[in-house]
Write an enzyme that holds these catalytic residues in place. Structure first.
Site, PDB file in Angstrom:
ATOM      1  N   CYS A 190       0.822  -1.214   0.000  1.00  0.00           N
ATOM      2  CA  CYS A 190       0.000   0.000   0.000  1.00  0.00           C
ATOM      3  C   CYS A 190       0.855   1.264   0.000  1.00  0.00           C
ATOM      4  O   CYS A 190       0.359   2.354  -0.301  1.00  0.00           O
ATOM      5  CB  CYS A 190      -0.939   0.005   1.202  1.00  0.00           C
ATOM      6  N   GLU A 211      -5.165  -3.172   1.135  1.00  0.00           N
ATOM      7  CA  GLU A 211      -4.148  -3.693   2.051  1.00  0.00           C
ATOM      8  C   GLU A 211      -4.081  -2.893   3.347  1.00  0.00           C
ATOM      9  O   GLU A 211      -3.982  -3.457   4.442  1.00  0.00           O
ATOM     10  CB  GLU A 211      -2.784  -3.665   1.352  1.00  0.00           C
TER      11      GLU A 211
END
Length: 299
Positions: free
Chosen positions: A128, A268
């Site tokens: 991420c 995520e």
């Protein structure tokens, strides 16, 4: 009693105020000491990293001399390829911009880079907070890498102008070591990145996108990164982006358990926050772009 009641109330309120100040002071001191410890552990980890790099460089110089001798005696020898790292990270792009650079199918992306970008090996690390490409090439072309990246993600070439960082050889290796040891993370010492790097090299191996050079580079970096983490305790306490987000909420919101928590997104970062909320016993709701994703995430 009615005469002394105001005095008792004032004293009682003063005691509560004093205790609250004392608690806040203790919390601030604890936070400060924790920050000092993290800074010290980071400094020790960076020193260890420098020592490892110097040691490896000395080995490389020694090996280079041996290669020269062999070349003189044996004639032709295959020269080693360059290692390239091209990356877009949180340092230059916010998360909502980073998402645009992400690959939907990483194994396929690795093979596409091999086919269209003049690289012989390729590994992609995607989290991420970062999308990174590690590759080997005799004669790499950054424009080809950008063009392939753009074609895989549907971006315009101009999107890379202020976001893409590129380094080679020693700098690329040093960067990978910082990743595995947790020094390059948004939350210094977070544990998830090491597992994500292991998954990345494993995925590349399965489709034969990586080869001898990158396999060895990643194996060595994971081993050294793990050793640095264990020796310095830089990741002590199970720090993660999710736990930090929940901790910030606890510090800034009174009685969070009595509040309605809404988690936006199912990516995520949201997964890490959800795990941390669940671990601390907080109830929460989830929202996403589609009902199916939200339901699947909650299950």
């Amino acid at each position: 009693f009615s005469l002394y009641a105001p005095i008792f109330i004032v004293c009682f309120l003063w005691i509560i105020f004093y205790l609250k100040l004392d608690i806040i002071f203790v919390m601030r001191i604890d936070k400060f000491l924790n920050a000092v410890n993290i800074t010290k552990r980071r400094a020790v980890a960076e020193d260890m990293l420098k020592e490892k790099i110097v040691f490896i460089n000395n080995l490389s110089v020694k090996k280079a001399k041996e290669v020269k001798i062999k070349k003189k005696n044996a004639g032709k020898i295959n020269m080693k390829q360059n290692i390239i790292n091209a990356r877009v990270t949180f340092r230059k792009s916010p998360i909502h911009v980073l998402e645009k650079f992400a690959f939907k199918d990483m194994p396929n992306a690795c093979l596409t880079f091999k086919k269209n970008s003049s690289v012989s090996e390729c590994v992609i690390i995607q989290t991420c907070n970062r999308i990174e490409l590690f590759a080997t090439s005799d004669n790499h072309n950054v424009d080809k890498i950008k063009n392939t990246w753009a074609s895989l993600t549907g971006l315009d070439d101009n999107a890379f102008r202020d976001t893409l960082e590129v380094c080679e050889n020693r700098d690329a290796y040093e960067h990978l070591l910082k990743l595995t040891s947790g020094l390059e993370s948004l939350v210094v010492g977070e544990e998830q990145i090491l597992g994500q790097i292991k998954e990345s090299i494993s995925a590349a191996r399965k489709v034969d996108a990586s080869g001898k050079r990158l396999n060895k580079l990643f194996e060595r970096s994971i081993r050294i990164g793990t050793r640095i983490r264990n020796s310095t305790g830089i990741g002590r306490g199970g720090i993660s982006l999710g736990s930090m987000a929940v901790k910030l909420a606890e510090e800034n919101i009174d009685d969070i358990k009595s509040k309605h928590v809404l988690l936006i997104g199912t990516g995520e970062a949201a997964t890490m926050v959800a795990k941390s909320l669940k671990k601390r016993g907080y109830a929460f709701n989830i929202t996403s772009r589609t009902l199916e994703r939200a339901v699947g995430f909650s299950q």
